[in-house]
Every structure is written in structure tokens, then in C-alpha cells.
Write an enzyme that holds these catalytic residues in place. Structure first.
Site, mmCIF file in Angstrom:
data_model
loop_
_atom_site.group_PDB
_atom_site.id
_atom_site.type_symbol
_atom_site.label_atom_id
_atom_site.label_comp_id
_atom_site.label_asym_id
_atom_site.label_seq_id
_atom_site.Cartn_x
_atom_site.Cartn_y
_atom_site.Cartn_z
ATOM 1 N N ARG A 1 3.292 0.921 -6.709
ATOM 2 C CA ARG A 1 3.252 0.057 -5.852
ATOM 3 C C ARG A 1 2.306 -1.119 -5.883
ATOM 4 N NH1 ARG A 1 6.348 2.128 -1.377
ATOM 5 N NH2 ARG A 1 5.369 0.840 0.290
ATOM 6 N N HIS B 1 11.278 -36.275 -17.008
ATOM 7 C CA HIS B 1 11.212 -36.723 -15.625
ATOM 8 C C HIS B 1 9.636 -36.309 -15.203
ATOM 9 C CE1 HIS B 1 14.858 -38.692 -14.744
ATOM 10 N NE2 HIS B 1 15.406 -37.684 -15.465
ATOM 11 N N LYS C 1 4.868 -3.763 -5.933
ATOM 12 C CA LYS C 1 5.876 -3.651 -6.116
ATOM 13 C C LYS C 1 6.869 -3.974 -4.734
ATOM 14 C CE LYS C 1 9.548 -2.310 -8.240
ATOM 15 N NZ LYS C 1 10.178 -3.160 -9.395
ATOM 16 N N TRP D 1 -3.978 -2.298 -0.767
ATOM 17 C CA TRP D 1 -3.694 -3.283 -1.787
ATOM 18 C C TRP D 1 -4.401 -4.463 -0.584
ATOM 19 C CZ3 TRP D 1 -1.287 -8.261 -0.840
ATOM 20 C CH2 TRP D 1 -1.099 -9.008 -2.015
ATOM 21 N N GLU E 1 13.448 -16.994 -14.194
ATOM 22 C CA GLU E 1 13.213 -15.585 -14.260
ATOM 23 C C GLU E 1 12.423 -15.276 -15.455
ATOM 24 O OE1 GLU E 1 13.228 -11.505 -13.625
ATOM 25 O OE2 GLU E 1 13.210 -13.283 -12.330
ATOM 26 N N LYS F 1 8.588 -13.521 -15.525
ATOM 27 C CA LYS F 1 8.288 -12.270 -16.117
ATOM 28 C C LYS F 1 6.738 -12.554 -16.662
ATOM 29 C CE LYS F 1 10.862 -9.657 -14.328
ATOM 30 N NZ LYS F 1 10.653 -10.492 -13.112
ATOM 31 N N GLU G 1 3.830 -12.945 -14.600
ATOM 32 C CA GLU G 1 3.559 -11.605 -13.597
ATOM 33 C C GLU G 1 2.564 -10.700 -14.605
ATOM 34 O OE1 GLU G 1 6.795 -10.575 -10.679
ATOM 35 O OE2 GLU G 1 7.630 -10.475 -12.704
ATOM 36 N N CYS H 1 0.801 -1.086 -0.065
ATOM 37 C CA CYS H 1 0.061 -0.105 -0.029
ATOM 38 C C CYS H 1 0.621 1.379 -0.003
ATOM 39 C CB CYS H 1 -0.908 -0.130 1.098
ATOM 40 S SG CYS H 1 -1.714 -1.441 1.474
ATOM 41 N N ASN I 1 -0.269 0.861 6.445
ATOM 42 C CA ASN I 1 0.373 -0.209 5.707
ATOM 43 C C ASN I 1 0.658 -1.411 6.514
ATOM 44 O OD1 ASN I 1 -0.054 1.399 3.376
ATOM 45 N ND2 ASN I 1 2.299 1.952 3.301
ATOM 46 N N GLY I 2 0.427 -2.770 6.114
ATOM 47 C CA GLY I 2 0.934 -3.697 6.664
ATOM 48 C C GLY I 2 -0.308 -4.551 7.294
#
Length: 612
Positions: free
Chosen positions: A27, A505, A607, A74, A482, A486, A489, A2, A98-99
Site C-alpha cells: 500500500r 505547438h 496503492k 504514509w 498511461e 508508468k 511512477e 496507510c 488512516n486518513g
């Protein structure tokens, strides 16, 4: 996570708060709101959705007054709905948070028993009611806040105002960052200095447990014991334009193309002109003697930074002969590791505020020889709480999906590998090779970015797909991880990555003509084995997209994209993982654009992850 904004100014706060929220959008959030004190009353507007939707409400509800707070939320507790948006109120008291308050259920029951009614499903609302309860008992706003924080468990940043005490804002930092912008006759507070850059250039960073009482004329900071403490005022050198998109459609694309300059900035002053040595002093006073004592490395990180650590393990062990372990921070916290003597603890984070990484550092640092963080933010908590720091100097990264932070972390890790390797098995010849490659790296990155148009065409093959598979071998397996991260995401395509040798496998069962398979295939000692893996996919009708600097002949159903990553002597470049990252970033970006997703602010993501 947030975003928080606050102002106590000689002018109306609402326009500054609204502009700050716009700059905090990167964010990640799902609702927004702001409130000011006008004629000893709290006036509030909130909305589900983006900050832009507040515009109409602000036109209908004129928010005046120089004291105000604002928030982008958020969702954690409570759905993304207007009633769960901040600021939250209890009579004359308003708060943004926030939190997470871990003991909110217990506190809620106590407050309900005391007669309080809850208008939201959030954990945050218990805090504003507790402060109101303390105010009603006769405490001023500062004392009420100091009392209430002793009742809370969790990680949080709080900004509190009371319409009956309009000349004061209270800021609390416990696990989530807060910065105070110092002006002339006015002060501002935010969770990120970028929100404040247009209005102030001087900043005061709160430390863990700080409670600040902020007025127009001054700031008084108290530690958890209630003692007045001083925090340095620092001048920021960032400019507002560094956080603008410029000519680019999205921040992510801008940041992809900033990588040549970001890597050059990361290297600046750290390579001698004759390329014969690296500057030992870059880690700070006493680092040279410290590096001589290092016998092993433990890397702790999350997400993209974890992938950077996985690449570095190959470098530390293969080039420098130093044992290296890499672990996800959120898992490391909950086991009892056996730490070998002489082990250096290395944390990686773009923001320096990643909650799990910070918690791991605090829990583990006493067990290690020393702690070193590789980070992009000089004023961050990780930098302040580590024994040494190597800053990446990547500049602001706004896009949620990390790009230049990753490649500069890899650059910094390779520098660390050289410095540590000198004390172990790194030969002077190999050191010279690494330094030469690092010197050429910005130009080589620029050359790889010229693949943009070719990759844009290939991206069309993913537009209607729902799944993708990424393959790599050796040091390029983390690069495949990675690349898959990406893609998932920002395009919302389900993507997985595997070591190519693991294909038979299990993952081979997924391969068909509707499953694109992306292969990272640099020219190295494993390329011939990798060709056999390609044949396994091809034989089962899979569509192959191969990024390589080797000679791989394309066949029907296979697209080969030549990455300019080879050395003239045909040996594999040590920096090849950095170079092969770039086309995967571009692929994910162009697929996301074709699918019409929110590239810079993908759904459900933030973010800076400041909660567990």
C-alpha cells in the site's frame, strides 16, 4: 494509503500483527509500528522505514499479550520519523489511524489548553488524547470513542485499545475502509482483507459511520446514531498464493504477465458461446431496462483509471454514438456540472476505495439517471454505494503502479460500450467484430508479452536519462499518457505525453539527443500524419522508440518495435489500445529495474489513495 492491523486473540498478537504488516507493505508507507497490551500496560515498538527494520526491535522488546494494534504510515502531517509513527499513545490509550483529521489544529489548541503535551507532529495524536480525556471523565472506551468522533472532521479509520480495558478493541470507519476477520475465539481487523487471509476466511465489512466493539467472542456494530446494526459475514475465495510473487522478481512483473488470464477472467461468462450477443444481466437486476434509457455517459476516475476513461470516450462516441465526458474525480467535486437527462454516471477504481472518486459519486449520483462502477473489489465501498457494478475480476493487484487493473478496466468498458451501443448507432456487424476481438484478446495479449526481451534491451537507453516524451494520436493519446505515467511512477524519470499533433505547438522545444521520444504508432488512419511527426523529432536529433504494427522503416536514431496487433485484413483492431499498453508497461518496468528503484513500492506513492 496507510495500513491498519488489529488482533484480539487467545494467542500472542505480535506475530500475527507483524505478518499482517508485511502483507500490507504494497500500500506504500514510510514508517511502521505495533503495540500490545501486556499486564495492563501498552508495550510499543516503532520505526522509521520498512517493516523489516522492526525485527531487531521486536527481538529486544518481547511483545506479549493477545490484544494489539499495528500500522504502516504514509506521511501526511509530520515527517517520516519514528516519533510520528503509529501507534500513538496517551497514557493507557493507544491508537492507529488512516486518513486525515481536517480540524486537528483547532483540537490541538484545546488539548494543549487542557494540559496535554504532544509528542508528534501528526494530526492523529489529537484523537488519542481526546479519547483519553473522555476516558478520564468516566466514559468507557466505546462511549469515549462515540463521543470523540462527533468532534472530528475529515476521513479516517481508527483502531483503539486501552490497557485498562484489555478485552476490547474499538474500530471506526469514516471514509477509510476497515474489515473484521471473524475467527473462533478471536477476531482481527485490517484495512485490507489480504492482510488477514492466512488466519481467517470469513469477513465482516464495516460501512460508512460504523463503530465496532470487538472482543474475542463477538462483534457489536453501532451506526452513527448509536443503534446496533448487523453486517453480513462473507467468505472470501481468494487464496494467499494469489498475493505471492511466485517466480517473479517483482509483483509488477507478475501482474503484467497475469494480464492474459486476468482479461480472460473479466470476459468469463460475459460472452455467449456463439459470440452473437453479450449477456445483458451482467450488471444486475433491472439493468436491461436501465441501459435502454441511457443517452449519455459521464466517467469519473483518478490516475490510471482516468486514462482508461479517456480511451472509453473514443469507443462510446466513435462506435456506439453516445456522448461521453471524462473528468478527474478530484476536479469534478469542485465545480457545478450541467447534467443532461438520461446520463449514466460511471466511476472507475481498482480498489473501490479511492477517496476522490467516492466523494464525487456521493455528491453527484442524485443528479444522474443511475450510477455504475467498474471495479476490481466486490466488497468495496464504490460497489456497495453504486446502483450497478461491473467487476473486472483482475485478482489482487499488489504493485502500486497499476497494470492488469488498467487493461481489465478497458475490457469492461468495451463490454459496456457494446451493451449501450445496441440502443444507439452500434451496428450488428461492428458488434460482431468487437466480440470476436474480445474473444481473441487474451491470446493476443500473450503474443505481445513475447516482446519482453526486446524491450529489456531498449530499456538500457533510458537508464541514465532524466526526461522522456511520449506521443500518440486519437485513441492512443491516452495510452501515451498511461505510458508516461508508468515510467515516472516507478523509474522517477520525468515523462510527459502529448497528442503527436501538438508537438509543434511547444513540446518540440524540448527535443534533443538526450530526450528519448516514445511513440505509440498503430496502423490506422492517422499513421501517415504520425510519420510526419516522427520526421519532426528526427530532424532535431531526437532519439525515437516507435511501437507500431504498421510498416515504418527505421532510420539512424530510430528504433522500431513491431507489436503483433494487426488483423489479417489490415484493419486496425478496436482492442489495439489494450495491446499497445503492454510494451509501455514492460518498458517502464525494465527501466526502473536498471535504475535500481523500488518497483513495487515507489517513493511517495500509495496503492489505495484514501485521502484527498
Amino acid at each position: 494509503m496507510c495500513g491498519i492491523m488489529g488482533a484480539i486473540a487467545q494467542r500472542d498478537a505480535a506475530p500475527v500483527l507483524f505478518a499482517g504488516l508485511k502483507r500490507l507493505e504494497y500500500r506504500g508507507y514510510d514508517s511502521a509500528g505495533l503495540a500490545t497490551i501486556d499486564n495492563h500496560a501498552v508495550v510499543r515498538v516503532r520505526t522509521h522505514g520498512k517493516v523489516g527494520t522492526l525485527t531487531d526491535k521486536l527481538e529486544k522488546h518481547s511483545l506479549q499479550g493477545g490484544t494489539g494494534i499495528a500500522h504502516t504510515r504514509w506521511a501526511t502531517h509530520g515527517k517520516p520519523e519514528e516519533r510520528n509513527a503509529h501507534p500513538l499513545c496517551s497514557d493507557t490509550v493507544a491508537l492507529v489511524h488512516n486518513g486525515i483529521i481536517e480540524n486537528h489544529a483547532e483540537l490541538r489548541q484545546q488539548l494543549v489548553s487542557a494540559g496535554y503535551q504532544f509528542d508528534s507532529d501528526t494530526d492523529s495524536e489529537v484523537v488519542v488524547h481526546l479519547i483519553h480525556q473522555a476516558r478520564r471523565a468516566g466514559m468507557d472506551l466505546l462511549a469515549a470513542t462515540q463521543h470523540v468522533v462527533t468532534l472530528l472532521k475529515g476521513a479516517y479509520a481508527l483502531l483503539i485499545m486501552d490497557a485498562s480495558q484489555p478485552d476490547s478493541l474499538i474500530a471506526v470507519r469514516q471514509g477509510s475502509p476497515l474489515v473484521i476477520g471473524v475467527g473462533i475465539g478471536e477476531h482481527f481487523i485490517a484495512s485490507d482483507q489480504l492482510a488477514l487471509l492466512p488466519v481467517v476466511q470469513s469477513f465482516m465489512y464495516l460501512e460508512e459511520g460504523d463503530i465496532a466493539q470487538v472482543s474475542r467472542t463477538g462483534v457489536t456494530i453501532y451506526d452513527p446514531a448509536g443503534h446496533v446494526v448487523e453486517r453480513d459475514v462473507q467468505t472470501n475465495t481468494l487464496s494467499v498464493t494469489q498475493a505471492d510473487r511466485g517466480k517473479y522478481r517483482h509483483y509488477m512483473l507478475k501482474e503484467i504477465f497475469e494480464q492474459p488470464s486476468a482479461i480472460a477472467d473479466c470476459l468469463e461468462g460475459r460472452l455467449h458461446a456463439d459470440m452473437s450477443a453479450l449477456e445483458n444481466a451482467i450488471f444486475g437486476h433491472g439493468a436491461e431496462s436501465l441501459l435502454k434509457k441511457v443517452k449519455a455517459v459521464q466517467i469519473i476516475a483518478c490516475g490510471t483509471s482516468y486514462h482508461a476513461g479517456m480511451v472509453a470516450r473514443y469507443w462510446f462516441e466513435g462506435l456506439a454514438g453516445i456522448p461521453c465526458q471524462v473528468e478527474v474525480a478530484s476536479e469534478y467535486r469542485y465545480r457545478k456540472p450541467v447534467v443532461q437527462p438520461g446520463t449514466l454516471l460511471v466511476t472507475l477504481s481498482q480498489s473501490g476505495e479511492t477517496a476522490d472518486t467516492l466523494a464525487a459519486l456521493r455528491a453527484a449520483k442524485a443528479d444522474y439517471l443511475a450510477s455504475l462502477t467498474i471495479c476490481n473489489v466486490a466488497e468495496s465501498t464504490l460497489v456497495r454505494e453504486s446502483d450497478a457494478a461491473l467487476l473486472t475480476h483482475a485478482g489482487p493487484e499488489i504493485g502500486v503502479a497499476s497494470t492488469k487493473a488498467f487493461t481489465t478496466q478497458l475490457t469492461a468498458l468495451l463490454i459496456l460500450c457494446v451493451l449501450l451501443g445496441r440502443q444507439h448507432t452500434l451496428s450488428s456487424e461492428t458488434e460482431k467484430t468487437i466480440l470476436n476481438e474480445l474473444q481473441q484478446l487474451p491470446q493476443r495479449v500473450q503474443a505481445v508479452l513475447k516482446l519482453d526481451e526486446e524491450i529489456k534491451v531498449v530499456a538500457q537507453r533510458f537508464a541514465e536519462k532524466q526526461h522522456a516524451l511520449f506521443l500518440g494520436r486519437g485513441v492512443h493519446y491516452p495510452i501515451a499518457l498511461e505510458g508516461a505515467l508508468k515510467l515516472k511512477e516507478i523509474s522517477y524519470i520525468h515523462a510527459e505525453a502529448y497528442p503527436a499533433g501538438e508537438l509543434k505547438h511547444g513540446p518540440l522545444a524540448l527535443v534533443d539527443n538526450d530526450m528519448p521520444v516514445v511513440v505509440v504508432a498503430p496502423k490506422n488512419g492517422l499513421v501517415e500524419k504520425l510519420k510526419a511527426n516522427l520526421a519532426e523529432v528526427h530532424a532535431r536529433g531526437g532519439e525515437l522508440i516507435v511501437f507500431t504494427d504498421a510498416h515504418i522503416e527505421a532510420s539512424p536514431g530510430m528504433t522500431v518495435i513491431q507489436v503483433p496487433a494487426s488483423l489479417e485484413n489490415e484493419n486496425e483492431m478496436i482492442v489495439a489500445p489494450i495491446l499497445f499498453t503492454l510494451p509501455l508497461q514492460l518498458l517502464a518496468y525494465h527501466v526502473a529495474v536498471l535504475r535500481g528503484t523500488d518497483v513495487d513500492q515507489p517513493r511517495n506513492l500509495a496503492k489505495s489513495v484514501t485521502v484527498e
